[in-house]
Design an enzyme around this catalytic site. Sequence first.
Site, PDB file in Angstrom:
ATOM      1  N   HIS A  15       0.864  -1.193   0.000  1.00  0.00           N
ATOM      2  CA  HIS A  15       0.000   0.000   0.000  1.00  0.00           C
ATOM      3  C   HIS A  15       0.893   1.233   0.000  1.00  0.00           C
ATOM      4  O   HIS A  15       1.777   1.362   0.864  1.00  0.00           O
ATOM      5  CB  HIS A  15      -0.877   0.033   1.253  1.00  0.00           C
ATOM      6  CG  HIS A  15      -1.794  -1.139   1.393  1.00  0.00           C
ATOM      7  ND1 HIS A  15      -3.079  -1.139   0.895  1.00  0.00           N
ATOM      8  CD2 HIS A  15      -1.626  -2.354   1.974  1.00  0.00           C
ATOM      9  CE1 HIS A  15      -3.669  -2.297   1.180  1.00  0.00           C
ATOM     10  NE2 HIS A  15      -2.806  -3.060   1.834  1.00  0.00           N
ATOM     11  N   THR A  97      -3.008   1.795  -4.214  1.00  0.00           N
ATOM     12  CA  THR A  97      -3.359   2.970  -3.427  1.00  0.00           C
ATOM     13  C   THR A  97      -4.828   3.322  -3.625  1.00  0.00           C
ATOM     14  O   THR A  97      -5.416   3.015  -4.660  1.00  0.00           O
ATOM     15  CB  THR A  97      -2.438   4.172  -3.763  1.00  0.00           C
ATOM     16  OG1 THR A  97      -2.641   5.187  -2.772  1.00  0.00           O
ATOM     17  CG2 THR A  97      -2.702   4.760  -5.147  1.00  0.00           C
ATOM     18  N   THR A  98      -5.409   3.954  -2.598  1.00  0.00           N
ATOM     19  CA  THR A  98      -6.811   4.352  -2.634  1.00  0.00           C
ATOM     20  C   THR A  98      -6.908   5.767  -3.195  1.00  0.00           C
ATOM     21  O   THR A  98      -6.444   6.711  -2.546  1.00  0.00           O
ATOM     22  CB  THR A  98      -7.385   4.368  -1.193  1.00  0.00           C
ATOM     23  OG1 THR A  98      -6.845   3.262  -0.454  1.00  0.00           O
ATOM     24  CG2 THR A  98      -8.895   4.313  -1.197  1.00  0.00           C
ATOM     25  N   LYS A 100      -8.066   9.338  -3.600  1.00  0.00           N
ATOM     26  CA  LYS A 100      -8.751  10.123  -2.562  1.00  0.00           C
ATOM     27  C   LYS A 100      -9.170  11.490  -3.079  1.00  0.00           C
ATOM     28  O   LYS A 100      -8.486  12.073  -3.905  1.00  0.00           O
ATOM     29  CB  LYS A 100      -7.815  10.322  -1.363  1.00  0.00           C
ATOM     30  CG  LYS A 100      -7.463   9.025  -0.682  1.00  0.00           C
ATOM     31  CD  LYS A 100      -6.333   9.208   0.312  1.00  0.00           C
ATOM     32  CE  LYS A 100      -5.807   7.867   0.755  1.00  0.00           C
ATOM     33  NZ  LYS A 100      -4.986   7.189  -0.261  1.00  0.00           N
ATOM     34  N   ASP A 170     -11.688   1.441  -0.522  1.00  0.00           N
ATOM     35  CA  ASP A 170     -11.650   1.409   0.944  1.00  0.00           C
ATOM     36  C   ASP A 170     -13.007   0.909   1.450  1.00  0.00           C
ATOM     37  O   ASP A 170     -14.050   1.347   0.939  1.00  0.00           O
ATOM     38  CB  ASP A 170     -11.367   2.830   1.461  1.00  0.00           C
ATOM     39  CG  ASP A 170     -11.155   2.889   2.975  1.00  0.00           C
ATOM     40  OD1 ASP A 170     -11.945   2.286   3.723  1.00  0.00           O
ATOM     41  OD2 ASP A 170     -10.200   3.556   3.395  1.00  0.00           O
ATOM     42  N   HIS A 227      -8.584  -8.227   0.187  1.00  0.00           N
ATOM     43  CA  HIS A 227      -8.157  -8.520   1.561  1.00  0.00           C
ATOM     44  C   HIS A 227      -9.220  -9.463   2.112  1.00  0.00           C
ATOM     45  O   HIS A 227     -10.391  -9.081   2.220  1.00  0.00           O
ATOM     46  CB  HIS A 227      -8.097  -7.245   2.395  1.00  0.00           C
ATOM     47  CG  HIS A 227      -6.856  -6.442   2.150  1.00  0.00           C
ATOM     48  ND1 HIS A 227      -6.571  -5.878   0.940  1.00  0.00           N
ATOM     49  CD2 HIS A 227      -5.805  -6.138   2.970  1.00  0.00           C
ATOM     50  CE1 HIS A 227      -5.403  -5.248   1.018  1.00  0.00           C
ATOM     51  NE2 HIS A 227      -4.925  -5.395   2.249  1.00  0.00           N
ATOM     52  N   GLU A 230      -8.979 -11.245   7.174  1.00  0.00           N
ATOM     53  CA  GLU A 230      -8.041 -10.606   8.111  1.00  0.00           C
ATOM     54  C   GLU A 230      -8.621 -10.657   9.526  1.00  0.00           C
ATOM     55  O   GLU A 230      -7.904 -10.581  10.517  1.00  0.00           O
ATOM     56  CB  GLU A 230      -7.776  -9.158   7.673  1.00  0.00           C
ATOM     57  CG  GLU A 230      -6.340  -8.729   7.843  1.00  0.00           C
ATOM     58  CD  GLU A 230      -6.065  -7.314   7.347  1.00  0.00           C
ATOM     59  OE1 GLU A 230      -6.908  -6.714   6.649  1.00  0.00           O
ATOM     60  OE2 GLU A 230      -4.983  -6.796   7.662  1.00  0.00           O
ATOM     61  N   ASP A 305       2.955  -5.680   2.677  1.00  0.00           N
ATOM     62  CA  ASP A 305       1.737  -4.980   3.102  1.00  0.00           C
ATOM     63  C   ASP A 305       2.037  -3.486   3.285  1.00  0.00           C
ATOM     64  O   ASP A 305       1.658  -2.674   2.451  1.00  0.00           O
ATOM     65  CB  ASP A 305       1.176  -5.585   4.395  1.00  0.00           C
ATOM     66  CG  ASP A 305      -0.334  -5.399   4.523  1.00  0.00           C
ATOM     67  OD1 ASP A 305      -0.964  -4.975   3.541  1.00  0.00           O
ATOM     68  OD2 ASP A 305      -0.881  -5.691   5.604  1.00  0.00           O
ATOM     69  N   ASP A 306       2.712  -3.159   4.384  1.00  0.00           N
ATOM     70  CA  ASP A 306       3.007  -1.758   4.724  1.00  0.00           C
ATOM     71  C   ASP A 306       4.429  -1.692   5.274  1.00  0.00           C
ATOM     72  O   ASP A 306       4.625  -1.738   6.499  1.00  0.00           O
ATOM     73  CB  ASP A 306       2.009  -1.268   5.786  1.00  0.00           C
ATOM     74  CG  ASP A 306       0.570  -1.349   5.298  1.00  0.00           C
ATOM     75  OD1 ASP A 306       0.204  -0.609   4.383  1.00  0.00           O
ATOM     76  OD2 ASP A 306      -0.202  -2.171   5.846  1.00  0.00           O
TER      77      ASP A 306
HETATM   78  C1  LIG Z   1      -2.638  -3.958   7.941  1.00  0.00           C
HETATM   79  N1  LIG Z   1      -3.562  -4.530   7.056  1.00  0.00           N
HETATM   80  C2  LIG Z   1      -4.384  -3.856   6.198  1.00  0.00           C
HETATM   81  N2  LIG Z   1      -5.650  -4.338   6.042  1.00  0.00           N
HETATM   82  C3  LIG Z   1      -6.535  -3.685   5.248  1.00  0.00           C
HETATM   83  N3  LIG Z   1      -6.262  -2.555   4.607  1.00  0.00           N
HETATM   84  C4  LIG Z   1      -5.022  -2.039   4.724  1.00  0.00           C
HETATM   85  C5  LIG Z   1      -4.030  -2.671   5.516  1.00  0.00           C
HETATM   86  N4  LIG Z   1      -2.914  -1.938   5.408  1.00  0.00           N
HETATM   87  C6  LIG Z   1      -3.201  -0.882   4.600  1.00  0.00           C
HETATM   88  N5  LIG Z   1      -4.482  -0.932   4.207  1.00  0.00           N
HETATM   89  C7  LIG Z   1      -5.240   0.035   3.357  1.00  0.00           C
HETATM   90  O1  LIG Z   1      -4.310   0.857   2.672  1.00  0.00           O
HETATM   91  C8  LIG Z   1      -4.513   2.247   2.998  1.00  0.00           C
HETATM   92  C9  LIG Z   1      -3.188   2.969   3.026  1.00  0.00           C
HETATM   93  O2  LIG Z   1      -2.676   3.093   1.720  1.00  0.00           O
HETATM   94  P1  LIG Z   1      -3.301   4.069   0.597  1.00  0.00           P
HETATM   95  O3  LIG Z   1      -3.862   5.272   1.301  1.00  0.00           O
HETATM   96  O4  LIG Z   1      -4.366   3.267  -0.102  1.00  0.00           O
HETATM   97  O5  LIG Z   1      -2.142   4.399  -0.278  1.00  0.00           O
HETATM   98  C10 LIG Z   1      -5.198   2.175   4.363  1.00  0.00           C
HETATM   99  O6  LIG Z   1      -5.933   3.372   4.623  1.00  0.00           O
HETATM  100  C11 LIG Z   1      -6.097   0.950   4.224  1.00  0.00           C
HETATM  101  O7  LIG Z   1      -7.284   1.275   3.526  1.00  0.00           O
HETATM  102 ZN   LIG Z   2      -2.943  -4.951   2.751  1.00  0.00          ZN
END
Ligand SMILES: CNc1ncnc2c1ncn2[C@@H]1O[C@H](COP(=O)(O)O)[C@@H](O)[C@H]1O
Ligand SMILES: [Zn+2]
Length: 366
Positions: A15, A97-98, A100, A170, A227, A230, A305-306
């Site tokens: 993300h 990415t979402t 916005k 989202d 997803h 989870e 993921d992040d």
């Molecule tokens: C930890 N597990 C997870 N589960 C679900 N959604 C997740 C996530 N981690 C991230 N996001 C999703 O990605 C967005 C951030 O990136 P972007 O603003 O889109 O670039 C978060 O706001 C959420 O909607």
């Molecule tokens: Zn994710």
Amino acid sequence: MDWWVSLPKVELHAHLNGSIRDSTLLELARELGDRGLVCFPDVECVILKHDRSLTEVFKLFDLIHILTTDHETVTRITKEVIEDFAAENVVYLELRTTPKKNASKGMTKKSYMEAVLEGIRAVNTVEVDIFSEPNFDCPANAGIYARSDGCARNGTAKKKIYVRLLLSIDRRETTEAAMETVKLALEMRHLGVVGIDLSGNPVIGEWLTFLPALEFAKEQGLLITLHCGEVPNQVEIHAMLDFLPARIGHACCFGEEEWAKLKSLKIPVEICLTSNIKTETISSVDIHHFADLYNSGHPIVLCTDDSGVFSTSVSGEYSLASSSFGIQKREMFQLARNAVNFIFAGNKVKLELEQVFDLAAKSLEF
Ligand SMILES: CNc1ncnc2c1ncn2[C@@H]1O[C@H](COP(=O)(O)O)[C@@H](O)[C@H]1O
Ligand SMILES: [Zn+2]
């Protein structure tokens, strides 16, 4: 160089706003702090705290979005995130990415995505292939082609990363908002958008809200990743698997029936070990479902993921899987190479990536 960094890797679940460097987030927070818009010491504390429950992670995203949601910053973080993945030898990145809206900055979903594309064009540490499918050759793409061709012709043997985009819906969004994102994805297909992701806080929103937009996306030929599982929600997991997405992410809270269904459908799973452990979705790595899926030959791909939020990297995830499950380097190389089969880009890119792995196999020590 560390072996796990030297290994070429494919990242399919990253993300954008979760992959930002801490140093950039702190710099942005300090700027807003100086303007009296946030309280810097409080924000600093939140950014530097690295163990977070799933609920806390989504609160953090709300904060990150306050820091990043203007065009210039979206461009900056996109450039940095791609450069960071390229620096650790990610050779193919599907960045999600979402899109916005932010009225106070004159931002629409489309202008948000244009800022993302600007960030891709700004990358200068590595050659970026954002688009190379011949069937989508069209004038709107000419600028990007020229840049990439120029690199090749000059003989500057710069490292190369393929970047493709997934637009995320989202789970807080309405059916209409989800549909708007899908239509935007369709409009931007010739610019490297290959699919749609459904993400966001898994305890919010109903599957049926997103289904019409996801079905439309699928009909139009976009590939979908969800997803899934989870949090425990058997009804939703079954509905999601029945939808037959091209991939799913996580699959943490599956029961016997859900595993059986997933395995018989052979849907590839994006595995995010550190994310699952840090959010306590899985209590410890040794009981992670990676082992069962790997041993049963189910299609899987290791992802971050992040990487910013969870302080990890793709190389770190490969190293962690190897040490946690006793998998040798040769098998880990095979796992990395197999991920090519699950990318959303077409056959031309797959073939080129296979060549990248074959070449790397000659110089890597196993
Ligand atoms: C930890 N597990 C997870 N589960 C679900 N959604 C997740 C996530 N981690 C991230 N996001 C999703 O990605 C967005 C951030 O990136 P972007 O603003 O889109 O670039 C978060 O706001 C959420 O909607
Ligand atoms: Zn994710």
